[in-house]
Structure formats: C-alpha cells, structure tokens
Design an enzyme around this catalytic site. Structure first.
Site, PDB file in Angstrom:
ATOM      1  N   THR A  13       0.835  -1.197   0.000  1.00  0.00           N
ATOM      2  CA  THR A  13       0.000   0.000   0.000  1.00  0.00           C
ATOM      3  C   THR A  13       0.873   1.251   0.000  1.00  0.00           C
ATOM      4  O   THR A  13       1.952   1.273   0.594  1.00  0.00           O
ATOM      5  CB  THR A  13      -0.951   0.015   1.209  1.00  0.00           C
ATOM      6  N   GLY A  15      -0.641   4.460   0.588  1.00  0.00           N
ATOM      7  CA  GLY A  15      -1.479   5.540   1.104  1.00  0.00           C
ATOM      8  C   GLY A  15      -2.294   6.174  -0.005  1.00  0.00           C
ATOM      9  O   GLY A  15      -2.893   5.473  -0.819  1.00  0.00           O
ATOM     10  N   SER A  16      -2.294   7.484  -0.062  1.00  0.00           N
ATOM     11  CA  SER A  16      -3.102   8.200  -1.055  1.00  0.00           C
ATOM     12  C   SER A  16      -2.639   7.962  -2.493  1.00  0.00           C
ATOM     13  O   SER A  16      -3.369   8.254  -3.439  1.00  0.00           O
ATOM     14  CB  SER A  16      -3.086   9.700  -0.755  1.00  0.00           C
ATOM     15  N   GLY A  44      -5.028  -0.210   6.716  1.00  0.00           N
ATOM     16  CA  GLY A  44      -4.326  -1.382   6.197  1.00  0.00           C
ATOM     17  C   GLY A  44      -5.153  -2.640   6.328  1.00  0.00           C
ATOM     18  O   GLY A  44      -5.187  -3.478   5.418  1.00  0.00           O
ATOM     19  N   ASP A  45      -5.834  -2.785   7.460  1.00  0.00           N
ATOM     20  CA  ASP A  45      -6.716  -3.939   7.651  1.00  0.00           C
ATOM     21  C   ASP A  45      -7.857  -3.912   6.643  1.00  0.00           C
ATOM     22  O   ASP A  45      -8.240  -4.945   6.091  1.00  0.00           O
ATOM     23  CB  ASP A  45      -7.288  -3.957   9.068  1.00  0.00           C
ATOM     24  N   SER A  93     -15.301   2.680  11.084  1.00  0.00           N
ATOM     25  CA  SER A  93     -15.109   3.307   9.770  1.00  0.00           C
ATOM     26  C   SER A  93     -15.054   2.309   8.620  1.00  0.00           C
ATOM     27  O   SER A  93     -14.866   2.711   7.472  1.00  0.00           O
ATOM     28  CB  SER A  93     -13.828   4.148   9.792  1.00  0.00           C
TER      29      SER A  93
END
Length: 107
Positions: A13, A15-16, A44-45, A93
């Site tokens: 990953t 991020g953005s 991440g999960d 979330s």
C-alpha cells in the site's frame, strides 16, 4: 521478492498514492482514491480485507489468477481503504460493499 519466494500475489500500500500489486505475470500500480483523511486507523486492515474479499468472490484459485484479476483486487481494496480513513476508529469506519462499489464507480 515475495513472488520470487513463492507468494502467488502480493500488495504494497502507498497511502493516497494507491498500491503496488504483483503476481507471477508481473507488477503493476493502481492509483489511490481522493479522501478527506480523518483517521488512518484500520486502513491497512481494510485494504487487506477488501483484496481478500474480491479474491474469494472471484472463485479462482491462486494459480488461476491473471494480472487483471490482481489489479482489480488492488483497486477495490484502495477504494475500501479510502473510505475507511474518512471516519474515526478502525471498526466503525469500515465501509459497506455498496459504499466501496459507489466509490469505484465514481472514479
């Protein structure tokens, strides 16, 4: 390196900026989704869960995956994680399937 050591698919990953994905057919990059970041807890999960969900939904074996399949898993996972970071807390979330699909379709 993970693929060379026997992993059938791998993700990193960014991020953005999205995520790097790889399988026996090569390496690729999917772009990230715009998000108003509130809290990165659980991102991440959420990414991992999204990628695994799409893999399981594909009904394919690890050996049967194409580069396109793994790209799709990464894109879905990035969409899911981009929603996750817009809320507070890891569990509250987590997005619904319809939210993730809507984010992908809105690209």
């Amino acid at each position: 390196m993970l693929i060379d050591r026997g992993a059938r698919m791998a993700f990193v990953t960014l991020g953005s900026k999205g995520a790097v994905y790889a399988n026996a057919f090569g390496v690729g990059l999917v772009s990230g989704f715009k998000a108003k970041v509130v809290d990165t807890t659980g991102a991440g999960d959420c990414f991992t869960a999204g990628a695994l969900y799409r893999f399981l939904q594909s009904g394919k074996s690890l050996d049967g995956l194409t580069q396109n399949d793994v790209c799709g898993f990464a894109d879905f996972a990035c969409a899911a994680a981009s929603i996750c970071v817009e809320g507070k807390g890891g569990i509250p979330s987590m997005p619904s399937l319809s939210q993730v699909e809507q984010r992908q379709n809105g690209r």
